[in-house]
Design an enzyme around this catalytic site. Structure first.
Site, PDB file in Angstrom:
ATOM      1  N   ARG A  48       2.856  -6.843   9.178  1.00  0.00           N
ATOM      2  CA  ARG A  48       2.188  -5.626   9.919  1.00  0.00           C
ATOM      3  C   ARG A  48       2.852  -5.481  11.312  1.00  0.00           C
ATOM      4  O   ARG A  48       2.932  -4.451  11.952  1.00  0.00           O
ATOM      5  CB  ARG A  48       0.639  -5.810   9.887  1.00  0.00           C
TER       6      ARG A  48
ATOM      7  N   TYR B 123     -12.124  -2.735  -2.983  1.00  0.00           N
ATOM      8  CA  TYR B 123     -12.863  -2.901  -1.492  1.00  0.00           C
ATOM      9  C   TYR B 123     -14.153  -2.744  -1.652  1.00  0.00           C
ATOM     10  O   TYR B 123     -14.923  -2.505  -0.654  1.00  0.00           O
ATOM     11  CB  TYR B 123     -12.133  -1.596  -0.891  1.00  0.00           C
TER      12      TYR B 123
ATOM     13  N   HIS C 176      -1.743  -5.361   1.475  1.00  0.00           N
ATOM     14  CA  HIS C 176      -2.806  -6.227   1.271  1.00  0.00           C
ATOM     15  C   HIS C 176      -2.609  -7.567   0.715  1.00  0.00           C
ATOM     16  O   HIS C 176      -1.556  -7.904  -0.019  1.00  0.00           O
ATOM     17  CB  HIS C 176      -3.842  -5.559   0.216  1.00  0.00           C
TER      18      HIS C 176
ATOM     19  N   PHE D  31     -15.267   3.235   7.563  1.00  0.00           N
ATOM     20  CA  PHE D  31     -13.743   3.679   7.166  1.00  0.00           C
ATOM     21  C   PHE D  31     -13.316   3.698   5.581  1.00  0.00           C
ATOM     22  O   PHE D  31     -12.305   3.877   5.101  1.00  0.00           O
ATOM     23  CB  PHE D  31     -12.867   2.718   7.643  1.00  0.00           C
TER      24      PHE D  31
ATOM     25  N   ARG E 264      -1.014 -14.632   4.073  1.00  0.00           N
ATOM     26  CA  ARG E 264      -1.877 -13.777   5.047  1.00  0.00           C
ATOM     27  C   ARG E 264      -1.156 -13.932   6.574  1.00  0.00           C
ATOM     28  O   ARG E 264      -1.076 -13.190   7.308  1.00  0.00           O
ATOM     29  CB  ARG E 264      -3.405 -14.304   5.175  1.00  0.00           C
TER      30      ARG E 264
ATOM     31  N   ASN F 150      -1.728  -0.198   7.298  1.00  0.00           N
ATOM     32  CA  ASN F 150      -1.474  -1.414   7.850  1.00  0.00           C
ATOM     33  C   ASN F 150      -0.364  -1.946   6.611  1.00  0.00           C
ATOM     34  O   ASN F 150      -0.157  -3.246   6.401  1.00  0.00           O
ATOM     35  CB  ASN F 150      -2.153  -2.466   8.237  1.00  0.00           C
TER      36      ASN F 150
ATOM     37  N   THR G 136      -5.075  -7.797  10.660  1.00  0.00           N
ATOM     38  CA  THR G 136      -5.569  -6.534   9.850  1.00  0.00           C
ATOM     39  C   THR G 136      -5.106  -5.092  10.981  1.00  0.00           C
ATOM     40  O   THR G 136      -4.261  -4.289  10.430  1.00  0.00           O
ATOM     41  CB  THR G 136      -6.961  -6.203  10.014  1.00  0.00           C
TER      42      THR G 136
ATOM     43  N   GLU H 190      -9.155 -10.892  -7.502  1.00  0.00           N
ATOM     44  CA  GLU H 190      -8.472  -9.625  -7.532  1.00  0.00           C
ATOM     45  C   GLU H 190      -7.617  -9.879  -8.521  1.00  0.00           C
ATOM     46  O   GLU H 190      -7.003  -8.757  -8.710  1.00  0.00           O
ATOM     47  CB  GLU H 190      -7.957  -9.674  -5.949  1.00  0.00           C
TER      48      GLU H 190
ATOM     49  N   LYS I  75       1.003  -1.206   0.134  1.00  0.00           N
ATOM     50  CA  LYS I  75       0.123  -0.083  -0.135  1.00  0.00           C
ATOM     51  C   LYS I  75       0.898   1.271  -0.024  1.00  0.00           C
ATOM     52  O   LYS I  75       2.074   1.464   0.211  1.00  0.00           O
ATOM     53  CB  LYS I  75      -0.965   0.009   1.226  1.00  0.00           C
TER      54      LYS I  75
HETATM   55  P1  IDP Z   1      -7.379  -7.194   5.808  1.00  0.00           P
HETATM   56  O1  IDP Z   1      -6.690  -6.193   4.785  1.00  0.00           O
HETATM   57  O2  IDP Z   1      -6.746  -7.802   6.809  1.00  0.00           O
HETATM   58  O3  IDP Z   1      -7.884  -8.492   4.893  1.00  0.00           O
HETATM   59  P2  IDP Z   1     -10.202  -6.253   5.882  1.00  0.00           P
HETATM   60  O4  IDP Z   1     -10.893  -6.269   7.122  1.00  0.00           O
HETATM   61  O5  IDP Z   1     -10.508  -6.879   4.628  1.00  0.00           O
HETATM   62  O6  IDP Z   1      -8.655  -6.458   6.419  1.00  0.00           O
HETATM   63  O7  IDP Z   1     -10.026  -4.380   5.596  1.00  0.00           O
HETATM   64  C1  IDP Z   1      -9.500  -4.115   4.515  1.00  0.00           C
HETATM   65  C2  IDP Z   1      -8.636  -2.779   4.671  1.00  0.00           C
HETATM   66  O8  IDP Z   1      -9.295  -1.866   5.356  1.00  0.00           O
HETATM   67  C3  IDP Z   1      -7.532  -2.946   5.719  1.00  0.00           C
HETATM   68  O9  IDP Z   1      -6.543  -3.601   5.584  1.00  0.00           O
HETATM   69  C4  IDP Z   1      -7.447  -1.688   6.297  1.00  0.00           C
HETATM   70  O10 IDP Z   1      -6.432  -1.078   5.589  1.00  0.00           O
HETATM   71  C5  IDP Z   1      -8.726  -1.077   6.223  1.00  0.00           C
HETATM   72  N1  IDP Z   1      -9.582  -0.943   7.559  1.00  0.00           N
HETATM   73  C6  IDP Z   1     -10.008  -2.118   8.102  1.00  0.00           C
HETATM   74  N2  IDP Z   1     -10.624  -1.719   9.226  1.00  0.00           N
HETATM   75  C7  IDP Z   1     -10.286  -0.514   9.634  1.00  0.00           C
HETATM   76  C8  IDP Z   1     -10.705   0.434  10.465  1.00  0.00           C
HETATM   77  O11 IDP Z   1     -11.252   0.162  11.454  1.00  0.00           O
HETATM   78  N3  IDP Z   1     -10.295   1.596  10.252  1.00  0.00           N
HETATM   79  C9  IDP Z   1      -9.320   1.930   9.289  1.00  0.00           C
HETATM   80  N4  IDP Z   1      -9.144   1.127   8.346  1.00  0.00           N
HETATM   81  C10 IDP Z   1      -9.720  -0.036   8.278  1.00  0.00           C
HETATM   82 MG    MG Z   2      -9.699  -8.264   3.471  1.00  0.00          MG
END
Ligand code: IDP
Ligand code: MG
Length: 149
Positions: free
Chosen positions: A102, A49, A115, A57, A85, A112, A91, A126, A9
């Site tokens: 991370r 997304y 992806h 968010f 993963r 974070n 996350t 994807e 990212k």
């Molecule tokens: P992942 O990337 O670990 O699969 P997901 O739940 O799919 O996590 O969320 C996608 C992305 O959305 C996260 O990697 C992060 O960049 C962002 N995200 C998720 N939850 C939050 C939050 O509570 N605040 C801000 N950004 C968030």
């Molecule tokens: Mg995800």
């Protein structure tokens, strides 16, 4: 063989972590089959997304992913979706184990760094969203017999 979609990212690129992150997947023994440095459009970010479109968010996430370039990649290997993963970590970087990407470099859920596809089916979707077939190269590293029995 199994493939997954990985993106470094904008925060990972800005912080100079591209080399370290790529090195982790290389030295693990996964095979790079596609890679591009790119500016993400809002359209692509919103498609990628889409599952999160109703989350609070979402707008900030799209702003973040489109704010600066990313490195989009496809990696191949047995079990690569699940293992990538694990290498990426939880996350929320504050909850991610040390030793994960991370966990080692992140301090905030909205920054974070990386992806990774969460399932084989998601990975296929994807990869098709981010890459054209001619951007993916099927090849056999000569080191293969020393990594895979
Ligand atoms: P992942 O990337 O670990 O699969 P997901 O739940 O799919 O996590 O969320 C996608 C992305 O959305 C996260 O990697 C992060 O960049 C962002 N995200 C998720 N939850 C939050 C939050 O509570 N605040 C801000 N950004 C968030
Ligand atoms: Mg995800």
């Amino acid at each position: 063989m199994e493939r997954t979609f990985i993106a470094i990212k904008p925060d990972g690129v800005q912080r100079g972590l591209v080399g370290d992150i790529v090195r982790r997947f290389e030295t693990k023994g996964f095979i790079l089959v596609g890679m591009k440095f790119m500016q993400v459009s809002r359209e692509l970010a919103e498609s990628h997304y889409a599952v999160h479109k109703d989350r609070p968010f979402f707008a900030g996430l799209v702003d973040f992913i489109t704010a600066s370039p990313v490195v989009a990649m496809v990696w191949e290997g047995d079990g690569v979706v699940t293992t990538a993963r694990k290498m990426i970590g939880a996350t929320n970087p504050l909850a991610a184990e040390l030793g994960t990407i991370r966990g080692d470099y992140g301090a905030n859920i909205g920054r974070n760094l990386i992806h990774g596809s969460d399932a084989i089916e998601t990975a296929e979707q994807e990869i098709a969203l981010w890459f054209t077939p001619d951007e993916l190269i099927t090849w056999q590293p000569t080191i293969m017999p020393w990594v895979y029995e």
